[in-house]
Design a protein around this motif. Structure first.
Motif, PDB file in Angstrom:
ATOM      1  N   GLY A   8       0.809  -1.215   0.000  1.00 25.40           N
ATOM      2  CA  GLY A   8       0.000   0.000   0.000  1.00 25.40           C
ATOM      3  C   GLY A   8       0.845   1.269   0.000  1.00 25.40           C
ATOM      4  O   GLY A   8       0.624   2.169  -0.830  1.00 25.40           O
ATOM      5  N   PRO A   9       1.829   1.385   0.911  1.00 21.84           N
ATOM      6  CA  PRO A   9       2.686   2.579   0.893  1.00 21.84           C
ATOM      7  C   PRO A   9       3.465   2.747  -0.414  1.00 21.84           C
ATOM      8  O   PRO A   9       3.693   3.864  -0.865  1.00 21.84           O
ATOM      9  N   GLN A  10       3.855   1.644  -1.031  1.00 24.90           N
ATOM     10  CA  GLN A  10       4.560   1.752  -2.306  1.00 24.90           C
ATOM     11  C   GLN A  10       3.629   2.268  -3.406  1.00 24.90           C
ATOM     12  O   GLN A  10       4.038   3.072  -4.243  1.00 24.90           O
ATOM     13  N   TRP A  11       2.376   1.816  -3.412  1.00 21.90           N
ATOM     14  CA  TRP A  11       1.425   2.333  -4.398  1.00 21.90           C
ATOM     15  C   TRP A  11       1.174   3.826  -4.191  1.00 21.90           C
ATOM     16  O   TRP A  11       1.036   4.578  -5.150  1.00 21.90           O
ATOM     17  N   LEU A  12       1.123   4.253  -2.929  1.00 25.01           N
ATOM     18  CA  LEU A  12       0.966   5.685  -2.663  1.00 25.01           C
ATOM     19  C   LEU A  12       2.183   6.468  -3.163  1.00 25.01           C
ATOM     20  O   LEU A  12       2.045   7.584  -3.671  1.00 25.01           O
ATOM     21  N   ALA A  13       3.356   5.875  -3.041  1.00 25.28           N
ATOM     22  CA  ALA A  13       4.559   6.520  -3.576  1.00 25.28           C
ATOM     23  C   ALA A  13       4.492   6.602  -5.101  1.00 25.28           C
ATOM     24  O   ALA A  13       4.885   7.616  -5.689  1.00 25.28           O
ATOM     25  N   VAL A  14       3.995   5.559  -5.736  1.00 23.65           N
ATOM     26  CA  VAL A  14       3.823   5.578  -7.190  1.00 23.65           C
ATOM     27  C   VAL A  14       2.869   6.706  -7.589  1.00 23.65           C
ATOM     28  O   VAL A  14       3.125   7.452  -8.537  1.00 23.65           O
ATOM     29  N   LEU A  15       1.781   6.844  -6.848  1.00 27.88           N
ATOM     30  CA  LEU A  15       0.822   7.920  -7.113  1.00 27.88           C
ATOM     31  C   LEU A  15       1.491   9.290  -6.953  1.00 27.88           C
ATOM     32  O   LEU A  15       1.342  10.174  -7.805  1.00 27.88           O
ATOM     33  N   ARG A  16       2.256   9.462  -5.883  1.00 28.15           N
ATOM     34  CA  ARG A  16       2.973  10.715  -5.627  1.00 28.15           C
ATOM     35  C   ARG A  16       3.958  11.015  -6.742  1.00 28.15           C
ATOM     36  O   ARG A  16       4.017  12.133  -7.269  1.00 28.15           O
ATOM     37  N   ILE A  17       4.733  10.027  -7.139  1.00 30.76           N
ATOM     38  CA  ILE A  17       5.721  10.221  -8.200  1.00 30.76           C
ATOM     39  C   ILE A  17       5.028  10.520  -9.528  1.00 30.76           C
ATOM     40  O   ILE A  17       5.460  11.398 -10.283  1.00 30.76           O
ATOM     41  N   GLY A  18       3.936   9.824  -9.806  1.00 32.86           N
ATOM     42  CA  GLY A  18       3.169  10.096 -11.027  1.00 32.86           C
ATOM     43  C   GLY A  18       2.629  11.509 -11.055  1.00 32.86           C
ATOM     44  O   GLY A  18       2.683  12.194 -12.091  1.00 32.86           O
ATOM     45  N   LEU A  19       2.129  11.993  -9.923  1.00 30.49           N
ATOM     46  CA  LEU A  19       1.655  13.372  -9.837  1.00 30.49           C
ATOM     47  C   LEU A  19       2.823  14.342 -10.050  1.00 30.49           C
ATOM     48  O   LEU A  19       2.686  15.356 -10.750  1.00 30.49           O
ATOM     49  N   GLY A  20       3.972  14.022  -9.482  1.00 29.06           N
ATOM     50  CA  GLY A  20       5.154  14.855  -9.690  1.00 29.06           C
ATOM     51  C   GLY A  20       5.565  14.900 -11.156  1.00 29.06           C
ATOM     52  O   GLY A  20       5.927  15.959 -11.678  1.00 29.06           O
ATOM     53  N   LEU A  21       5.480  13.766 -11.834  1.00 35.80           N
ATOM     54  CA  LEU A  21       5.794  13.736 -13.265  1.00 35.80           C
ATOM     55  C   LEU A  21       4.799  14.577 -14.061  1.00 35.80           C
ATOM     56  O   LEU A  21       5.170  15.250 -15.041  1.00 35.80           O
ATOM     57  N   TRP A  22       3.538  14.585 -13.638  1.00 38.25           N
ATOM     58  CA  TRP A  22       2.513  15.394 -14.300  1.00 38.25           C
ATOM     59  C   TRP A  22       2.852  16.882 -14.154  1.00 38.25           C
ATOM     60  O   TRP A  22       2.784  17.646 -15.115  1.00 38.25           O
ATOM     61  N   TRP A  23       3.228  17.296 -12.936  1.00 34.50           N
ATOM     62  CA  TRP A  23       3.630  18.689 -12.720  1.00 34.50           C
ATOM     63  C   TRP A  23       4.883  19.024 -13.520  1.00 34.50           C
ATOM     64  O   TRP A  23       4.989  20.111 -14.096  1.00 34.50           O
ATOM     65  N   LEU A  24       5.840  18.112 -13.545  1.00 39.46           N
ATOM     66  CA  LEU A  24       7.072  18.350 -14.292  1.00 39.46           C
ATOM     67  C   LEU A  24       6.784  18.501 -15.783  1.00 39.46           C
ATOM     68  O   LEU A  24       7.361  19.360 -16.457  1.00 39.46           O
ATOM     69  N   GLU A  25       5.874  17.711 -16.301  1.00 39.71           N
ATOM     70  CA  GLU A  25       5.491  17.837 -17.708  1.00 39.71           C
ATOM     71  C   GLU A  25       4.781  19.164 -17.955  1.00 39.71           C
ATOM     72  O   GLU A  25       4.978  19.801 -18.988  1.00 39.71           O
ATOM     73  N   GLY A 119     -11.314  18.496 -15.699  1.00 42.17           N
ATOM     74  CA  GLY A 119     -10.941  17.100 -15.495  1.00 42.17           C
ATOM     75  C   GLY A 119      -9.511  16.946 -15.024  1.00 42.17           C
ATOM     76  O   GLY A 119      -9.225  16.244 -14.052  1.00 42.17           O
ATOM     77  N   GLN A 120      -8.598  17.623 -15.697  1.00 38.81           N
ATOM     78  CA  GLN A 120      -7.186  17.526 -15.322  1.00 38.81           C
ATOM     79  C   GLN A 120      -6.963  18.036 -13.911  1.00 38.81           C
ATOM     80  O   GLN A 120      -6.322  17.378 -13.093  1.00 38.81           O
ATOM     81  N   ASN A 121      -7.471  19.208 -13.608  1.00 45.28           N
ATOM     82  CA  ASN A 121      -7.213  19.806 -12.303  1.00 45.28           C
ATOM     83  C   ASN A 121      -7.934  19.092 -11.177  1.00 45.28           C
ATOM     84  O   ASN A 121      -7.400  18.977 -10.077  1.00 45.28           O
ATOM     85  N   SER A 122      -9.116  18.580 -11.428  1.00 46.55           N
ATOM     86  CA  SER A 122      -9.803  17.830 -10.368  1.00 46.55           C
ATOM     87  C   SER A 122      -9.084  16.504 -10.084  1.00 46.55           C
ATOM     88  O   SER A 122      -8.967  16.104  -8.926  1.00 46.55           O
ATOM     89  N   MET A 123      -8.559  15.849 -11.108  1.00 51.55           N
ATOM     90  CA  MET A 123      -7.836  14.595 -10.887  1.00 51.55           C
ATOM     91  C   MET A 123      -6.501  14.842 -10.188  1.00 51.55           C
ATOM     92  O   MET A 123      -6.113  14.088  -9.287  1.00 51.55           O
ATOM     93  N   MET A 124      -5.803  15.910 -10.557  1.00 48.05           N
ATOM     94  CA  MET A 124      -4.549  16.231  -9.880  1.00 48.05           C
ATOM     95  C   MET A 124      -4.819  16.616  -8.425  1.00 48.05           C
ATOM     96  O   MET A 124      -4.056  16.231  -7.521  1.00 48.05           O
ATOM     97  N   ALA A 125      -5.901  17.343  -8.183  1.00 49.57           N
ATOM     98  CA  ALA A 125      -6.267  17.708  -6.805  1.00 49.57           C
ATOM     99  C   ALA A 125      -6.600  16.455  -5.996  1.00 49.57           C
ATOM    100  O   ALA A 125      -6.176  16.326  -4.841  1.00 49.57           O
ATOM    101  N   LEU A 126      -7.341  15.531  -6.599  1.00 47.18           N
ATOM    102  CA  LEU A 126      -7.668  14.277  -5.910  1.00 47.18           C
ATOM    103  C   LEU A 126      -6.401  13.494  -5.574  1.00 47.18           C
ATOM    104  O   LEU A 126      -6.255  12.970  -4.461  1.00 47.18           O
ATOM    105  N   MET A 127      -5.466  13.429  -6.503  1.00 46.41           N
ATOM    106  CA  MET A 127      -4.206  12.739  -6.238  1.00 46.41           C
ATOM    107  C   MET A 127      -3.457  13.409  -5.086  1.00 46.41           C
ATOM    108  O   MET A 127      -2.853  12.724  -4.250  1.00 46.41           O
TER     109      MET A 127
END
Length: 149
Positions: A8-25, A119-127
């Motif tokens: 579970g904590p690793q999946w949360l880290a994946v979510l965090r890193i994915g959100l970070g990649l979205w911001w970086l993009e 859609g984009q901003n609500s999903m990023m906010a949810l993450m």
């Protein structure tokens, strides 16, 4: 909690890193020369704010952003970079998640009429909310390695 492949904590880290990649993009694809030298990003936002259906958005933009377009261009562009790097590395993660949630809320509100932006901003906010309340900095993060938070 049962999970597949990762904990579970690793999946949360994946979510965090994915959100970070979205911001970086989001930071990477910006034409920084246009934002900084010609003011295109803030001018575009001013056009949207000026026609916004909510007077609070129009007046808020006029008070907070319009008097400082160059500074605000730097704030927006480098906030996205800082959020991306902070979330990918897991450094000051709760601050990055709260800051990202705030920025997405501002973007969502400004672009309330644009379904794609909503859609984009609500999903990023949810993450951000899931990452924050799931304490996603516990695994694969500098925060964890440094004993922060």
């Amino acid at each position: 909690m049962d999970t597949i492949w990762l904990t579970g904590p690793q999946w949360l880290a994946v979510l965090r890193i994915g959100l970070g990649l979205w911001w970086l993009e989001s930071w990477r694809h910006k034409d920084r020369k246009a934002w900084f030298e010609r003011g295109t990003g803030i001018a575009w936002a001013a056009g949207i704010a000026g026609k916004h259906r909510w007077s609070a958005v129009r007046s808020g933009f006029e008070v907070a952003v319009a008097p400082h377009p160059r500074v605000m261009a730097y704030v927006v562009v480098y906030a996205e970079l800082a959020l991306g790097l902070g979330l990918i590395t897991g450094f000051l993660t709760p601050i990055a998640l709260a800051g990202g949630l705030l920025l997405n809320t501002l973007y969502f509100t400004l672009m309330i009429h644009d379904v794609a932006e909503q859609g984009q901003n609500s999903m990023m906010a949810l993450m951000s909310v899931v990452g924050l309340f799931g304490m996603s900095w516990q695994t694969w993060s500098l925060d964890s390695a440094l004993g922060l938070f």
